[in-house]
Design a protein around this motif. Sequence first.
Motif, PDB file in Angstrom:
ATOM      1  N   PHE A 169      30.304  40.100  35.927  1.00 41.67           N
ATOM      2  CA  PHE A 169      29.659  38.919  36.761  1.00 41.67           C
ATOM      3  C   PHE A 169      28.392  39.226  36.983  1.00 41.67           C
ATOM      4  N   VAL A 170      28.015  40.346  37.291  1.00 42.01           N
ATOM      5  CA  VAL A 170      26.482  40.572  37.563  1.00 42.01           C
ATOM      6  C   VAL A 170      25.720  40.331  36.480  1.00 42.01           C
ATOM      7  N   CYS A 171      26.129  40.713  35.102  1.00 41.20           N
ATOM      8  CA  CYS A 171      25.464  40.066  34.132  1.00 41.20           C
ATOM      9  C   CYS A 171      25.322  38.758  33.852  1.00 41.20           C
ATOM     10  N   LYS A 176      21.710  36.224  33.074  1.00 43.25           N
ATOM     11  CA  LYS A 176      22.174  34.859  32.272  1.00 43.25           C
ATOM     12  C   LYS A 176      22.792  35.049  31.208  1.00 43.25           C
ATOM     13  N   VAL A 177      23.711  36.316  30.896  1.00 50.42           N
ATOM     14  CA  VAL A 177      24.480  36.502  29.605  1.00 50.42           C
ATOM     15  C   VAL A 177      25.811  35.658  29.690  1.00 50.42           C
ATOM     16  N   ARG A 178      25.891  34.853  28.516  1.00 52.04           N
ATOM     17  CA  ARG A 178      27.004  33.784  28.602  1.00 52.04           C
ATOM     18  C   ARG A 178      27.910  34.461  27.231  1.00 52.04           C
TER      19      ARG A 178
END
Length: 181
Positions: A169-171, A176-178
């Motif tokens: 979640f933090v990433c 903006k990691v998808r």
Amino acid sequence: MAYGSVKTTPEAGAQQAAGNGAAVNGNSHASSAQAPDEAVSGAAQTTFWGRTKAFYHNNIGLFFVFLAQIFASIMAMTTRLLETGFETKFHALQIIFVRMIVTASIGSAYMWYKKVPDFPLGPPGVRGLLVLRGTAGTIGLFGLYYSLSFLDIADSTVITFLVPTLTGFVCWVALKVRSPP
């Protein structure tokens, strides 16, 4: 995949294979540069030693994770004993202090031995991130150790399984990691 090897996309793998192919170069002999996965293949895998090397090559990462979990379990058990199991109770910060002295000593000796660049504070451009990581790690470790004063080891361990979910979640929010489709 071997330590230090790089994952590639199928397109990059096809280009690499086409670039290294003997038929493309017109050479009749095989290329001397082989990928690590190819080095432990063929006739060597039919012998016991070859199969053992292939098993080691394919599973060394899992072994290190397993070993880390064993030591993490021992660490949690000894923390619980030190905080609640004796007449003299230790505070979580005392336990963390001793752990960090050992960690800093071993880490510093290793970095000095290997002559790591920018030892001991790291490259100047990322020192802020290193301080943030150290602060977050200290707070997280204190929370885990202090919780062992009040919770059973099983409850504390189950709650720590939230870490991968929260990390994802933090990433997702901060970096903006998808996830891939």
